[in-house]
Design an enzyme around this catalytic site. Structure first.
Site, PDB file in Angstrom:
ATOM      1  N   ASN A   1      50.736   7.430   1.052  1.00 30.68           N
ATOM      2  CA  ASN A   1      49.741   8.699   1.366  1.00 30.68           C
ATOM      3  C   ASN A   1      48.547   8.548   1.033  1.00 30.68           C
ATOM      4  O   ASN A   1      48.333   7.768   0.025  1.00 30.68           O
ATOM      5  CB  ASN A   1      50.435   9.920   1.086  1.00 30.68           C
ATOM      6  CG  ASN A   1      50.967  10.124  -0.282  1.00 30.68           C
ATOM      7  OD1 ASN A   1      51.428   9.095  -1.024  1.00 30.68           O
ATOM      8  ND2 ASN A   1      51.069  11.231  -0.772  1.00 30.68           N
TER       9      ASN A   1
ATOM     10  N   GLU B   1      45.216  10.509   0.200  1.00 31.10           N
ATOM     11  CA  GLU B   1      44.533  11.862   0.479  1.00 31.10           C
ATOM     12  C   GLU B   1      42.900  11.948   0.200  1.00 31.10           C
ATOM     13  O   GLU B   1      42.298  10.929   0.058  1.00 31.10           O
ATOM     14  CB  GLU B   1      45.044  12.635  -0.928  1.00 31.10           C
ATOM     15  CG  GLU B   1      46.581  12.979  -0.722  1.00 31.10           C
ATOM     16  CD  GLU B   1      47.272  13.666  -1.724  1.00 31.10           C
ATOM     17  OE1 GLU B   1      46.493  14.240  -3.045  1.00 31.10           O
ATOM     18  OE2 GLU B   1      48.490  14.112  -1.780  1.00 31.10           O
TER      19      GLU B   1
ATOM     20  N   CYS C   1      49.706  11.169   5.707  1.00 30.89           N
ATOM     21  CA  CYS C   1      50.903  10.649   5.092  1.00 30.89           C
ATOM     22  C   CYS C   1      51.261   9.287   4.997  1.00 30.89           C
ATOM     23  O   CYS C   1      50.892   8.712   6.157  1.00 30.89           O
ATOM     24  CB  CYS C   1      52.060  11.583   6.050  1.00 30.89           C
ATOM     25  SG  CYS C   1      52.111  13.226   5.944  1.00 30.89           S
TER      26      CYS C   1
ATOM     27  N   GLU D   1      54.013   7.872   5.990  1.00 31.31           N
ATOM     28  CA  GLU D   1      54.643   7.309   7.424  1.00 31.31           C
ATOM     29  C   GLU D   1      53.816   7.190   8.345  1.00 31.31           C
ATOM     30  O   GLU D   1      53.980   6.156   9.115  1.00 31.31           O
ATOM     31  CB  GLU D   1      55.890   8.494   7.827  1.00 31.31           C
ATOM     32  CG  GLU D   1      56.963   8.763   6.828  1.00 31.31           C
ATOM     33  CD  GLU D   1      56.431   9.960   5.762  1.00 31.31           C
ATOM     34  OE1 GLU D   1      55.362   9.967   5.378  1.00 31.31           O
ATOM     35  OE2 GLU D   1      57.454  10.501   5.495  1.00 31.31           O
TER      36      GLU D   1
ATOM     37  N   CYS E   1      57.670  14.818   7.204  1.00 27.74           N
ATOM     38  CA  CYS E   1      57.217  15.838   7.684  1.00 27.74           C
ATOM     39  C   CYS E   1      57.168  16.121   9.279  1.00 27.74           C
ATOM     40  O   CYS E   1      57.302  14.993  10.108  1.00 27.74           O
ATOM     41  CB  CYS E   1      55.718  16.425   7.348  1.00 27.74           C
ATOM     42  SG  CYS E   1      54.567  15.365   8.167  1.00 27.74           S
TER      43      CYS E   1
HETATM   44  N1  THU Z   1      53.334  13.434   2.677  1.00 26.46           N
HETATM   45  C1  THU Z   1      53.656  12.037   3.106  1.00 26.46           C
HETATM   46  O1  THU Z   1      53.089  11.096   2.710  1.00 26.46           O
HETATM   47  N2  THU Z   1      55.063  12.242   3.822  1.00 26.46           N
HETATM   48  C2  THU Z   1      55.420  13.327   4.422  1.00 26.46           C
HETATM   49  O2  THU Z   1      56.281  13.205   5.166  1.00 26.46           O
HETATM   50  C3  THU Z   1      55.205  14.633   3.653  1.00 26.46           C
HETATM   51  C4  THU Z   1      53.914  14.682   2.619  1.00 26.46           C
HETATM   52  C5  THU Z   1      52.353  13.288   1.534  1.00 26.46           C
HETATM   53  C6  THU Z   1      50.798  14.036   2.127  1.00 26.46           C
HETATM   54  C7  THU Z   1      50.223  14.559   0.968  1.00 26.46           C
HETATM   55  O3  THU Z   1      49.587  13.496   0.272  1.00 26.46           O
HETATM   56  C8  THU Z   1      51.515  14.634  -0.340  1.00 26.46           C
HETATM   57  O4  THU Z   1      52.563  13.967   0.360  1.00 26.46           O
HETATM   58  C9  THU Z   1      51.745  16.108  -0.297  1.00 26.46           C
HETATM   59  O5  THU Z   1      51.813  16.889   0.727  1.00 26.46           O
END
Ligand code: THU
Length: 160
Positions: A62, A64, A73, A75, A112
């Site tokens: 991930n 940000e 994310c 994935e 998610c």
């Molecule tokens: N996140 C993912 O990388 N994958 C998911 O399926 C859910 C959330 C990340 C996004 C963000 O950087 C952090 O987790 C918190 O939501």
């Protein structure tokens, strides 16, 4: 009017050591990839490793951003990268591991909704199932044999 039911199936492994050698290796790669997460805001690190039918493994974590919605994310970082690098190859499986510097994550962390939709696109494109394995930092692992098990009644190209 009729009421219908959808059932979904998953396998629960008590620990990573119960997975097949191939799945274990992929999950270990996802665990390693967590270290590359750029998550200064959530402190939540997610690693994804994708196995392709040519044996290649494509990773993603991930990423940000100070403008929160601009982040992505793990994935989707991984699956977009896989299709950008290997557009002709099929995705066999995708492993996910998540951890937090704020608390211990010992339950499997499911992808998610937006990531499910993105993975679904490639399952439809390649017309073969993508296995998904997910876990936290430690503990049990959940495995589904197709993204469809995580996203029934999905929206796809057939509606367009
Ligand atoms: N996140 C993912 O990388 N994958 C998911 O399926 C859910 C959330 C990340 C996004 C963000 O950087 C952090 O987790 C918190 O939501």
């Amino acid at each position: 009017m009729k009421k219908l039911q959808l059932t979904t199936e998953y396998t629960l492994f008590d620990k990573i050591g119960e997975l097949s050698p191939e799945d274990q290796e992929l999950m270990k790669s996802a665990i390693q990839t967590r270290k590359t997460a750029y998550s200064p805001y959530s402190k939540f690190s997610v690693g994804t490793a994708i196995l392709l039918d040519n044996g290649s493994v494509v990773i993603g974590s991930n990423q940000e951003n100070a403008a929160y919605p601009s982040g992505l994310c793990a994935e989707r970082v991984a699956i977009f990268s896989a299709n950008a690098q290997y557009p002709k190859n099929k995705i066999l499986k995708l492993a996910i591991s998540a951890s937090s510097s704020r608390k211990k994550v010992s339950e499997p962390v499911a992808p998610c909704g937006a990531c499910r939709q993105s993975i679904s696109e490639y399952e439809v494109k390649q017309n073969s199932p993508i296995e998904i394995l997910f876990m936290g930092e430690t503990g049990s692992v959940i495995k589904v044999s197709s993204l469809k098990d995580l996203l029934p009644l999905s929206f796809d190209r057939s509606f367009l």
